[in-house]
Design a protein around this motif. Structure first.
Motif, PDB file in Angstrom:
ATOM      1  N   THR A 158       0.842  -1.205   0.000  1.00  0.00           N
ATOM      2  CA  THR A 158       0.000   0.000   0.000  1.00  0.00           C
ATOM      3  C   THR A 158       0.870   1.246   0.000  1.00  0.00           C
ATOM      4  N   MET A 196      -2.423   1.716  10.130  1.00  0.00           N
ATOM      5  CA  MET A 196      -3.485   0.781   9.764  1.00  0.00           C
ATOM      6  C   MET A 196      -3.525  -0.408  10.719  1.00  0.00           C
ATOM      7  N   LYS A 197      -4.746  -0.828  10.996  1.00  0.00           N
ATOM      8  CA  LYS A 197      -4.866  -1.979  11.920  1.00  0.00           C
ATOM      9  C   LYS A 197      -4.538  -3.278  11.159  1.00  0.00           C
TER      10      LYS A 197
ATOM     11  N   ILE B 193      -7.585  -1.186   2.547  1.00  0.00           N
ATOM     12  CA  ILE B 193      -7.760   0.264   2.724  1.00  0.00           C
ATOM     13  C   ILE B 193      -9.137   0.558   3.322  1.00  0.00           C
ATOM     14  N   ALA B 195     -10.825  -1.389   5.102  1.00  0.00           N
ATOM     15  CA  ALA B 195     -10.906  -1.948   6.454  1.00  0.00           C
ATOM     16  C   ALA B 195     -10.053  -1.182   7.451  1.00  0.00           C
ATOM     17  N   MET B 196      -9.350  -0.184   6.974  1.00  0.00           N
ATOM     18  CA  MET B 196      -8.457   0.591   7.850  1.00  0.00           C
ATOM     19  C   MET B 196      -9.220   1.153   9.033  1.00  0.00           C
ATOM     20  N   LYS B 197      -8.536   1.198  10.134  1.00  0.00           N
ATOM     21  CA  LYS B 197      -9.208   1.743  11.340  1.00  0.00           C
ATOM     22  C   LYS B 197      -9.188   3.277  11.284  1.00  0.00           C
TER      23      LYS B 197
END
Lengths: 197, 197
Positions: A158, A196-197, B193, B195-197
DNA sequence: TTCAATATATTAACAGTGTTAATTTAATAA
DNA sequence: TTATTAAATTAACACTGTTAATATATTGAA
């Protein structure tokens, strides 16, 4: 290496040096066979005794610029702590280098290749470059349990794609309009990707 | 609109149509003033009565291709639920369009502009295109509390930059080597992306 | 309708591009 | 010193975008 090889390498070096100078200065637009040859101190046709075509010559500059970029990135990120912090510094320096020398960005990512098969090794070199620069620190993140190997793999990609995309839009499409905005957005993107998690 | 304007627009249309056909077919590499004019059924110099230069003509195709792409994206994402799911479908269709017509990707992101000032509106159009396509669904995500407005803003940009970066590396640098790999990576990136927190 | 004025389209030309063939110059071996 | 080979140069070709000069339509007035 015999005398003949030494001399041949020297000749190639003259043309490569000239090409690098033009790429760093005027960029890819203003490069031409006659242009390069004049700067190298030879006739334009001489070039074809040492390179298959001008794209071949141009792509031979990639290695040199990568070394230069690597040196720059290492010095810019030297004093950062291993892991996330260092990745952040590396990413910023990576972008900074291409902004400083737009011709190298054009060479690495925009220059067209006629026969892609022949240039495959160089293309791989380009694609894996940021990986090579930051791999140690991603590994560090994994071993210190900051993130899983899976997460690292995705984030690494990413980050790479995002930086290349931003560089393309800024240098080719003036988006955003100012360097200040661009630089801030680079920072934001790096931060949110790494968070990012 | 008087007769003169109608006729002028018709003439421009002939050249634009020819340019679009070549861009979709052979792509940006094989385009030329004589090439376009021949297909339009006029002499190459006639083109200059209707366009400042060939880049002007080429950039006038952007609007048409965007409309075509928008239609494609809308139809590909029509049956998806609003919000995240629709954004995912839009992003995939957006990539799919440029892969299907590589010439349009070259036009949108790689073609150089001589005087950037004059083309600024078109460049803005290009940069904001994905935003325009997906803005409704980002807003939907915000109003349904799926994410904050701040998070949406960052993710939207990350998604855009990542897709453009991937498209560039795949179409210009053959990275990854197969379409299958590319397509999977696009899916992965979109998912992570979003799903990013 | 005929002729002059205007608008439009075409050809010729220029300066540039990459590349190859023919030629000249330099280096080597006998 | 001469014959052979290697290397560098010039000339040429087929392209490129663009402009000036020329030819062809089109229009308006007598």
């Amino acid at each position: 290496m015999g005398n003949k090889e030494i001399q041949e390498q020297r000749m190639k070096g003259y043309f490569i040096q000239a090409t690098k100078e033009i790429l760093k200065g005027e960029g890819l637009r203003n490069i031409s066979v006659r242009n390069i040859a004049e700067r190298a101190g030879y006739s334009y046709a001489t070039l074809y005794n040492y390179f298959k075509d001008v794209r071949d010559l141009i792509f031979e500059c990639v290695v040199d610029f990568q070394e230069e970029c690597e040196t720059f990135v290492l010095s810019e990120s030297a004093k950062n702590k291993p892991g996330i912090e260092k990745i952040r510094a590396i990413a910023k320096a990576y972008v900074k280098y291409f902004i400083q020398y737009p011709g190298t960005f054009e060479l690495f990512f925009l220059e067209k290749t006629n026969d892609v098969a022949n240039k495959q090794p160089t293309l791989k070199l380009i694609s894996n470059f940021l990986d090579r620069l930051s791999n140690n620190d991603w590994e560090y993140c994994i071993t210190t349990k900051v993130m899983t190997a899976e997460a690292a793999k995705v984030k690494k990609n990413t980050l790479h794609f995002t930086l290349v995309g931003m560089l393309l839009l800024y240098s080719n499409r003036r988006q955003p309009e100012t360097y200040k905005e661009f630089s801030e957005e680079v920072g934001n993107q790096i931060n949110s990707i790494l968070a990012m998690k």
